[in-house]
Enzyme design. Sequence first.
Site, PDB file in Angstrom:
ATOM      1  N   HIS A  37     -54.272 -44.161  33.374  1.00 14.40           N
ATOM      2  CA  HIS A  37     -54.960 -44.006  32.094  1.00 14.40           C
ATOM      3  C   HIS A  37     -56.239 -43.197  32.304  1.00 14.40           C
ATOM      4  N   LEU A  89     -37.928  -8.444  45.206  1.00  8.76           N
ATOM      5  CA  LEU A  89     -37.065  -9.631  45.188  1.00  8.76           C
ATOM      6  C   LEU A  89     -37.515 -10.583  44.068  1.00  8.76           C
ATOM      7  N   GLY A  90     -36.696 -11.604  43.796  1.00  8.54           N
ATOM      8  CA  GLY A  90     -37.105 -12.630  42.812  1.00  8.54           C
ATOM      9  C   GLY A  90     -36.333 -12.584  41.503  1.00  8.54           C
ATOM     10  N   GLY A  91     -35.543 -11.519  41.298  1.00  5.84           N
ATOM     11  CA  GLY A  91     -34.658 -11.472  40.131  1.00  5.84           C
ATOM     12  C   GLY A  91     -35.385 -11.385  38.804  1.00  5.84           C
ATOM     13  N   ILE A 107     -36.966 -17.498  24.237  1.00  5.99           N
ATOM     14  CA  ILE A 107     -37.704 -16.246  24.450  1.00  5.99           C
ATOM     15  C   ILE A 107     -38.471 -15.868  23.189  1.00  5.99           C
ATOM     16  N   LYS A 120     -45.069 -16.517  31.622  1.00  4.29           N
ATOM     17  CA  LYS A 120     -46.052 -17.607  31.716  1.00  4.29           C
ATOM     18  C   LYS A 120     -47.458 -17.058  31.942  1.00  4.29           C
ATOM     19  N   CYS A 167     -36.335 -13.825  36.929  1.00  2.59           N
ATOM     20  CA  CYS A 167     -37.376 -14.849  36.801  1.00  2.59           C
ATOM     21  C   CYS A 167     -38.746 -14.341  37.253  1.00  2.59           C
ATOM     22  N   GLY A 217     -34.964 -18.683  19.557  1.00  3.21           N
ATOM     23  CA  GLY A 217     -34.708 -19.483  20.762  1.00  3.21           C
ATOM     24  C   GLY A 217     -35.938 -19.476  21.652  1.00  3.21           C
TER      25      GLY A 217
HETATM   26  P1  FAD Z   1     -31.419 -13.401  38.093  1.00  5.76           P
HETATM   27  O1  FAD Z   1     -32.772 -13.975  38.200  1.00  5.76           O
HETATM   28  O2  FAD Z   1     -31.066 -12.635  36.882  1.00  5.76           O
HETATM   29  O3  FAD Z   1     -31.244 -12.499  39.375  1.00  5.76           O
HETATM   30  C1  FAD Z   1     -30.106 -11.734  39.608  1.00  5.76           C
HETATM   31  C2  FAD Z   1     -30.490 -10.560  40.460  1.00  5.76           C
HETATM   32  O4  FAD Z   1     -29.284  -9.913  40.868  1.00  5.76           O
HETATM   33  C3  FAD Z   1     -31.301  -9.506  39.748  1.00  5.76           C
HETATM   34  O5  FAD Z   1     -32.499  -9.253  40.441  1.00  5.76           O
HETATM   35  C4  FAD Z   1     -30.414  -8.258  39.723  1.00  5.76           C
HETATM   36  O6  FAD Z   1     -31.142  -7.068  39.931  1.00  5.76           O
HETATM   37  C5  FAD Z   1     -29.496  -8.525  40.905  1.00  5.76           C
HETATM   38  N1  FAD Z   1     -28.194  -7.883  40.788  1.00  5.76           N
HETATM   39  C6  FAD Z   1     -27.333  -7.940  39.740  1.00  5.76           C
HETATM   40  N2  FAD Z   1     -26.204  -7.279  40.032  1.00  5.76           N
HETATM   41  C7  FAD Z   1     -26.353  -6.788  41.282  1.00  5.76           C
HETATM   42  C8  FAD Z   1     -25.529  -6.025  42.152  1.00  5.76           C
HETATM   43  N3  FAD Z   1     -24.303  -5.652  41.787  1.00  5.76           N
HETATM   44  N4  FAD Z   1     -26.015  -5.705  43.379  1.00  5.76           N
HETATM   45  C9  FAD Z   1     -27.264  -6.083  43.776  1.00  5.76           C
HETATM   46  N5  FAD Z   1     -28.070  -6.821  43.000  1.00  5.76           N
HETATM   47  C10 FAD Z   1     -27.624  -7.169  41.776  1.00  5.76           C
HETATM   48  N6  FAD Z   1     -35.998 -19.877  33.197  1.00  5.76           N
HETATM   49  C11 FAD Z   1     -36.715 -20.981  33.468  1.00  5.76           C
HETATM   50  O7  FAD Z   1     -36.181 -21.918  34.071  1.00  5.76           O
HETATM   51  N7  FAD Z   1     -38.028 -21.094  33.102  1.00  5.76           N
HETATM   52  C12 FAD Z   1     -38.656 -20.115  32.426  1.00  5.76           C
HETATM   53  O8  FAD Z   1     -39.839 -20.240  32.111  1.00  5.76           O
HETATM   54  C13 FAD Z   1     -37.926 -18.937  32.111  1.00  5.76           C
HETATM   55  N8  FAD Z   1     -38.514 -17.936  31.437  1.00  5.76           N
HETATM   56  C14 FAD Z   1     -37.799 -16.799  31.173  1.00  5.76           C
HETATM   57  C15 FAD Z   1     -38.423 -15.777  30.445  1.00  5.76           C
HETATM   58  C16 FAD Z   1     -37.725 -14.624  30.155  1.00  5.76           C
HETATM   59  C17 FAD Z   1     -38.424 -13.522  29.379  1.00  5.76           C
HETATM   60  C18 FAD Z   1     -36.388 -14.463  30.620  1.00  5.76           C
HETATM   61  C19 FAD Z   1     -35.636 -13.200  30.337  1.00  5.76           C
HETATM   62  C20 FAD Z   1     -35.758 -15.475  31.319  1.00  5.76           C
HETATM   63  C21 FAD Z   1     -36.457 -16.653  31.599  1.00  5.76           C
HETATM   64  N9  FAD Z   1     -35.861 -17.716  32.277  1.00  5.76           N
HETATM   65  C22 FAD Z   1     -36.576 -18.853  32.535  1.00  5.76           C
HETATM   66  C23 FAD Z   1     -34.467 -17.641  32.740  1.00  5.76           C
HETATM   67  C24 FAD Z   1     -34.422 -17.312  34.247  1.00  5.76           C
HETATM   68  O9  FAD Z   1     -35.101 -16.095  34.470  1.00  5.76           O
HETATM   69  C25 FAD Z   1     -32.985 -17.201  34.721  1.00  5.76           C
HETATM   70  O10 FAD Z   1     -32.275 -18.370  34.373  1.00  5.76           O
HETATM   71  C26 FAD Z   1     -32.931 -17.028  36.227  1.00  5.76           C
HETATM   72  O11 FAD Z   1     -33.634 -15.889  36.631  1.00  5.76           O
HETATM   73  C27 FAD Z   1     -31.480 -16.915  36.703  1.00  5.76           C
HETATM   74  O12 FAD Z   1     -31.452 -16.752  38.067  1.00  5.76           O
HETATM   75  P2  FAD Z   1     -30.227 -15.994  38.786  1.00  5.76           P
HETATM   76  O13 FAD Z   1     -30.558 -16.024  40.251  1.00  5.76           O
HETATM   77  O14 FAD Z   1     -28.951 -16.556  38.350  1.00  5.76           O
HETATM   78  O15 FAD Z   1     -30.279 -14.503  38.243  1.00  5.76           O
HETATM   79  P1  NAD Z   2     -31.477 -18.537  23.136  1.00  2.00           P
HETATM   80  O1  NAD Z   2     -30.047 -18.821  23.264  1.00  2.00           O
HETATM   81  O2  NAD Z   2     -32.470 -19.546  23.584  1.00  2.00           O
HETATM   82  O3  NAD Z   2     -31.846 -18.202  21.623  1.00  2.00           O
HETATM   83  C1  NAD Z   2     -31.233 -17.176  20.917  1.00  2.00           C
HETATM   84  C2  NAD Z   2     -31.370 -17.474  19.450  1.00  2.00           C
HETATM   85  O4  NAD Z   2     -30.953 -16.332  18.719  1.00  2.00           O
HETATM   86  C3  NAD Z   2     -30.511 -18.633  18.981  1.00  2.00           C
HETATM   87  O5  NAD Z   2     -31.301 -19.535  18.256  1.00  2.00           O
HETATM   88  C4  NAD Z   2     -29.439 -17.977  18.125  1.00  2.00           C
HETATM   89  O6  NAD Z   2     -28.980 -18.797  17.079  1.00  2.00           O
HETATM   90  C5  NAD Z   2     -30.197 -16.770  17.608  1.00  2.00           C
HETATM   91  N1  NAD Z   2     -29.352 -15.650  17.182  1.00  2.00           N
HETATM   92  C6  NAD Z   2     -28.212 -15.203  17.750  1.00  2.00           C
HETATM   93  N2  NAD Z   2     -27.755 -14.117  17.085  1.00  2.00           N
HETATM   94  C7  NAD Z   2     -28.648 -13.882  16.084  1.00  2.00           C
HETATM   95  C8  NAD Z   2     -28.747 -12.904  15.069  1.00  2.00           C
HETATM   96  N3  NAD Z   2     -27.857 -11.937  14.957  1.00  2.00           N
HETATM   97  N4  NAD Z   2     -29.789 -12.959  14.208  1.00  2.00           N
HETATM   98  C9  NAD Z   2     -30.730 -13.937  14.312  1.00  2.00           C
HETATM   99  N5  NAD Z   2     -30.682 -14.888  15.272  1.00  2.00           N
HETATM  100  C10 NAD Z   2     -29.662 -14.859  16.150  1.00  2.00           C
HETATM  101  O7  NAD Z   2     -31.691 -17.142  23.898  1.00  2.00           O
HETATM  102  P2  NAD Z   2     -33.002 -16.386  24.342  1.00  2.00           P
HETATM  103  O8  NAD Z   2     -34.187 -16.919  23.639  1.00  2.00           O
HETATM  104  O9  NAD Z   2     -32.670 -14.945  24.243  1.00  2.00           O
HETATM  105  O10 NAD Z   2     -33.104 -16.789  25.856  1.00  2.00           O
HETATM  106  C11 NAD Z   2     -32.042 -16.457  26.768  1.00  2.00           C
HETATM  107  C12 NAD Z   2     -31.984 -17.427  27.900  1.00  2.00           C
HETATM  108  O11 NAD Z   2     -33.133 -17.318  28.725  1.00  2.00           O
HETATM  109  C13 NAD Z   2     -31.909 -18.840  27.388  1.00  2.00           C
HETATM  110  O12 NAD Z   2     -30.650 -19.346  27.739  1.00  2.00           O
HETATM  111  C14 NAD Z   2     -32.985 -19.579  28.095  1.00  2.00           C
HETATM  112  O13 NAD Z   2     -32.481 -20.702  28.746  1.00  2.00           O
HETATM  113  C15 NAD Z   2     -33.558 -18.612  29.114  1.00  2.00           C
HETATM  114  N6  NAD Z   2     -35.021 -18.708  29.019  1.00  2.00           N
HETATM  115  C16 NAD Z   2     -35.611 -19.879  29.370  1.00  2.00           C
HETATM  116  C17 NAD Z   2     -36.968 -20.046  29.235  1.00  2.00           C
HETATM  117  C18 NAD Z   2     -37.593 -21.337  29.611  1.00  2.00           C
HETATM  118  O14 NAD Z   2     -36.957 -22.103  30.315  1.00  2.00           O
HETATM  119  N7  NAD Z   2     -38.809 -21.616  29.188  1.00  2.00           N
HETATM  120  C19 NAD Z   2     -37.740 -19.014  28.721  1.00  2.00           C
HETATM  121  C20 NAD Z   2     -37.116 -17.848  28.341  1.00  2.00           C
HETATM  122  C21 NAD Z   2     -35.743 -17.709  28.509  1.00  2.00           C
END
Ligand code: FAD
Ligand code: NAD
Length: 467
Positions: free
Chosen positions: A446, A40-42, A185, A53, A44, A183
């Site tokens: 402080h 579980l946990g998706g 990631i 992290k 994230c 961006g």
């Molecule tokens: P998800 O977390 O994507 O969960 C959806 C779940 O649904 C998945 O487990 C999937 O398996 C399941 N699912 C999909 N379709 C089906 C189906 N048909 N049947 C059954 N199950 C299904 N956000 C932050 O706020 N802070 C961060 O530091 C951060 N770091 C990130 C780092 C990375 C590398 C990535 C990729 C993302 C990061 N994010 C971060 C973004 C964050 O992970 C997402 O915004 C968040 O997980 C979205 O939650 P959600 O519940 O909408 O979907």
């Molecule tokens: P992003 O939207 O943050 O960044 C994608 C970047 O790729 C943009 O700057 C865009 O201009 C660039 N880009 C797009 N097409 C390109 C191309 N063809 N060539 C070069 N650059 C190109 O997306 P991400 O970094 O993939 O992250 C995805 C999502 O995950 C974000 O929406 C973010 O909110 C979430 N996320 C959040 C955290 C956090 O909260 N710390 C950490 C990781 C991911």
Amino acid sequence: MADYDYDVLFIGAGPGGYVGAIRAAQLGLKTACAESRETLGGTCLNVGCIPSKALLHGSEKFAEAAGGALARYGVKLGKVELDLAALQADKADAVKGLTGGIEYLFKKNKVEWLKGRASFVDAHTVEVAGKTVTAKEVVIATGSSVTPLPGVEVDNDKGIIVDSTGALALDRVPEHMVVIGGGVIGLELGSVWSRLGAKVTVVEFLDQLLPGMDGDIRKEAAKIFKKQGMDIKLGTKVTGAAVKGKKATLTLEPAKGGEAQTLEADCVLVAIGRRPNVEGLGIDRIGLSLNARGQIDTGHDFRTSVDGVRAIGDVIPGPMLAHKAEDEGIAVAEYIATGTGIVNHAVIPGVVYTMPEFAGVGLTEEAAKDAGLEVKIGKFPMMANSRAKTNHEPDGWVKVIADARTDRVLGAWMIASVAGTMVAQVAQAMEFGATSEDIAYTCHAHPTHSEALKEAAMAVQGKPIHI
Ligand code: FAD
Ligand code: NAD
């Protein structure tokens, strides 16, 4: 009234679905949550926030030790070596503990986990792993996946062209990693591998890094990452990639068009954004359509255009952030159980967990001006903050944006080692309708980094003390 197996069924157990399911069960609803992943946990907890992290934290420790930064504190080290397998094991431990914790919370709250992929039969009937269940309300919380880049094929098993999931699992430190996309990631995972010893080149299509953040943050980010040794190629697009043996050759072009050049790498991270997960969900069978960006549109109560079906998290418009999905999970459960719920989409903080951290909440200066608002700005550098100075963390500043007429805080943006923690205070202040004066006259302990926020708020009035 029809009888259903469940009052509510969440599809997806990410921060949206699992939090919503627990809240719904707490409110007395008979609740199930379908999840196809083994844990579980998706995204994230499994392949997103948590493992990234863990690697950011561990790689920072390594860089501190290997780079000699600890010597000034009298910490004498011999030869510092990286045990990448140990770092990866620590990451796996964090993921296992937290995903297991959600399983425990499901049991404790009597949320039933339906294991398998869910697909709509009709608006109240869903098939999960060959079994059909019915629910009065179905909440789509299926999250998002990596946006593919045509011509650059990801193969996480080979580990040469990878997405974020592959970049979290590398078993070697690349010599040269090219990150496509400047961006969140790209910069977080680029930082991890750069700290562990890789040369990192970030290729960004736009003229600035970190789209969506305040313009001053975006300008500063490139300077900071360059100072840390990253090569940043702005206004550049990748048009193709060829893998030969253990190397990839990328073709790059100026975004505005022009002469192509090539770049070699032994690891390429594709991080150009994420797109909603709807494939195989059977939304066509219930007549649910997507907007132009492939997302599911909803009303304030997360209802979709189909009666009995709601949606939350990454699959709907808004920032793709775990805490936004969580708050929507709580709100949708409360809407279903009580008829009311709330998420203030104007006050959702965003944090980039690099060193320093980049954080912000509310309007950017550009967005405030575009909305026709007259603004007053206060800025305070971390260099003049006693704690940051003592800790040798000179980079960054805090910027407070207030309405010139009412002094209400419209937004705040900051770069600091603990900006992700500091931004929570602004979010809370904004929820209470605070003015910059309210923050300026709040006593801050402080010496803390947060005093920079107080001083930036004082600077809105033109009266900071320490500069
Ligand atoms: P998800 O977390 O994507 O969960 C959806 C779940 O649904 C998945 O487990 C999937 O398996 C399941 N699912 C999909 N379709 C089906 C189906 N048909 N049947 C059954 N199950 C299904 N956000 C932050 O706020 N802070 C961060 O530091 C951060 N770091 C990130 C780092 C990375 C590398 C990535 C990729 C993302 C990061 N994010 C971060 C973004 C964050 O992970 C997402 O915004 C968040 O997980 C979205 O939650 P959600 O519940 O909408 O979907
Ligand atoms: P992003 O939207 O943050 O960044 C994608 C970047 O790729 C943009 O700057 C865009 O201009 C660039 N880009 C797009 N097409 C390109 C191309 N063809 N060539 C070069 N650059 C190109 O997306 P991400 O970094 O993939 O992250 C995805 C999502 O995950 C974000 O929406 C973010 O909110 C979430 N996320 C959040 C955290 C956090 O909260 N710390 C950490 C990781 C991911």
